[in-house]
Design an enzyme around this catalytic site. Structure first.
Site, short mmCIF file in Angstrom:
data_model
loop_
_atom_site.label_atom_id
_atom_site.label_comp_id
_atom_site.label_asym_id
_atom_site.label_seq_id
_atom_site.Cartn_x
_atom_site.Cartn_y
_atom_site.Cartn_z
N SER A 1 54.51 29.90 42.34
CA SER A 1 55.18 28.83 41.24
C SER A 1 55.85 29.69 40.16
O SER A 1 57.45 29.09 39.72
CB SER A 1 53.92 28.73 39.91
OG SER A 1 53.37 29.54 39.37
N ALA A 2 55.38 30.65 39.60
CA ALA A 2 56.46 31.95 38.95
C ALA A 2 57.75 31.92 39.40
O ALA A 2 58.58 32.23 39.34
CB ALA A 2 55.71 33.14 38.30
N ALA A 3 57.97 32.57 41.11
CA ALA A 3 59.39 32.73 41.60
C ALA A 3 60.28 31.90 41.69
O ALA A 3 61.61 32.04 41.09
CB ALA A 3 58.78 33.42 43.07
N GLY B 1 51.88 34.03 43.51
CA GLY B 1 53.93 34.58 42.50
C GLY B 1 54.32 32.96 42.60
O GLY B 1 55.86 33.26 42.36
N GLY C 1 48.24 32.42 44.76
CA GLY C 1 47.71 34.13 44.40
C GLY C 1 49.41 34.77 45.04
O GLY C 1 49.08 35.81 44.45
N ASP D 1 52.88 37.44 36.37
CA ASP D 1 53.75 36.39 36.66
C ASP D 1 55.07 35.96 36.88
O ASP D 1 56.11 36.90 37.27
CB ASP D 1 53.02 34.76 37.46
CG ASP D 1 51.85 35.45 38.44
OD1 ASP D 1 51.02 35.99 37.69
OD2 ASP D 1 51.60 34.29 38.65
C1 MEV Z 1 47.43 34.62 38.32
O1 MEV Z 1 48.43 35.30 38.94
C2 MEV Z 1 47.13 35.09 36.71
C3 MEV Z 1 46.30 34.92 36.23
O2 MEV Z 1 45.74 36.06 35.20
C4 MEV Z 1 46.86 34.08 34.90
C5 MEV Z 1 47.47 34.78 34.07
O3 MEV Z 1 47.98 36.48 33.97
O4 MEV Z 1 48.80 33.55 33.47
C6 MEV Z 1 44.75 34.47 36.60
#
Ligand code: MEV
Length: 304
Positions: free
Chosen positions: A99-101, A97, A95, A142
């Protein structure tokens, strides 16, 4: 040794809806993941994940992480073996971010180690590739926050827009401690949306209207209204069944402690919630209320 960073993020409005082209608002937070990369001998890669974590997160995400690194290397055209160290002050959790970071940080560190020059737009594309391992078909919100930072207005497939606000605003993020699977949450919404088309169309339309008003309220610093709209957004997310009892509980704890508004954030089904708490005093009060219930509270700001 190559080095790179990626920001953590908080989605303020319209996670999930954003996957279907509805605008969303998110902000980078002042916590980062750092990656260091060194060429090495061997096969694909070696990873040392030294990030702090919500217990169980790293183990749960290990296979997705490995796949993600393969995807980033492939997109960047790197065949050589690399050794990767992950660290930084962003706690690895659902929740926020994480993984994206890590994807943005790894892409930047690879570029640095191999002496390749890439623009932020290109790094963002590599991070997006890496995110596919965690999300399936990510909207891209993200990795955009992780790469560029700032307060972001995001529409899938369009160029993101940076929103400028008068000054950063304090928030508290409360961690349910539950490691959630974003892919599963996104797939669940897709299935239910097909099954209950009429109901979902109505909810999605409400989410769309709400985010335009939220944008105006944020830009004019009408924070009372921003908070109310966050509460409303939480209701819509509950209706599409991506909240959880633990998230709902922390949302109510934050509201009772005086937060202007509170909602789940990110993929849901666990992970983090976010409360709008302008000023250090209110931030502390809400964070303490969450901690008193035995949960981890992250004090940070939006619009940095
Ligand atoms: C996840 O952080 C956000 C979602 O909207 C998925 C996405 O945007 O790829 C649930």
């Amino acid at each position: 040794m190559g080095k790179g960073y990626g920001y953590g993020k908080v989605i303020l409005f319209n996670e999930h809806f954003v996957v279907y082209g509805i605008p969303a608002i998110a902000s980078a937070i002042d916590k980062k993941t750092i990656a260091e990369v060194k060429k090495c001998h061997g096969r694909e890669f070696i990873i040392h994940d030294n990030r702090e974590e919500t217990p169980g997160y790293k183990k749960e995400k290990l296979e997705q992480q490995k796949e993600s690194i393969r995807l980033i290397k492939k997109a960047m055209g790197i065949d050589e073996c690399i050794e990767i160290w992950l660290s930084g002050d962003l706690r690895a959790a659902s929740g926020v971010g994480a993984s994206a970071a890590s994807c943005a940080a790894i892409a930047r560190a690879i570029a640095d180690e191999f002496g390749m020059k890439f623009s932020d737009e290109e790094i963002n594309e590599f991070a997006y590739e890496g995110e596919k391992a965690y999300h399936g078909n990510p909207s891209g919100i993200d990795n955009t926050c992780a790469t560029f930072g700032g307060l972001v207005w995001y529409e899938k497939g369009k160029k993101m827009e940076l929103l400028k606000i008068e000054k950063p605003v304090e928030i508290v993020m409360g961690d349910t401690g539950i490691v959630a699977n974003t892919k599963k949450a996104v797939e669940g919404v897709r299935e239910r949306r097909e099954k209950y088309k009429e109901k979902y169309d109505k909810i999605f339309e409400e989410a769309k209207q709400l985010v335009y008003e939220a944008r105006e309220a944020l830009l004019s610093m009408k924070l009372d209204r921003v908070g109310e709209l966050m509460n409303k957004n939480h209701e819509l997310l509950q209706e599409i069944e991506v909240s959880s009892p633990e998230l709902d509980f922390l949302v109510s704890v934050a509201r009772k402690a005086g937060a202007y508004g509170a909602k789940m954030t990110g993929g849901g089904l666990g992970g983090y919630m976010v409360a709008l708490t302008p000023g250090k005093e209110l931030q502390e009060k809400v964070a303490k209320a969450i901690e008193k219930e035995g949960y981890y509270a992250l004090r940070t700001r939006i619009g940095i």
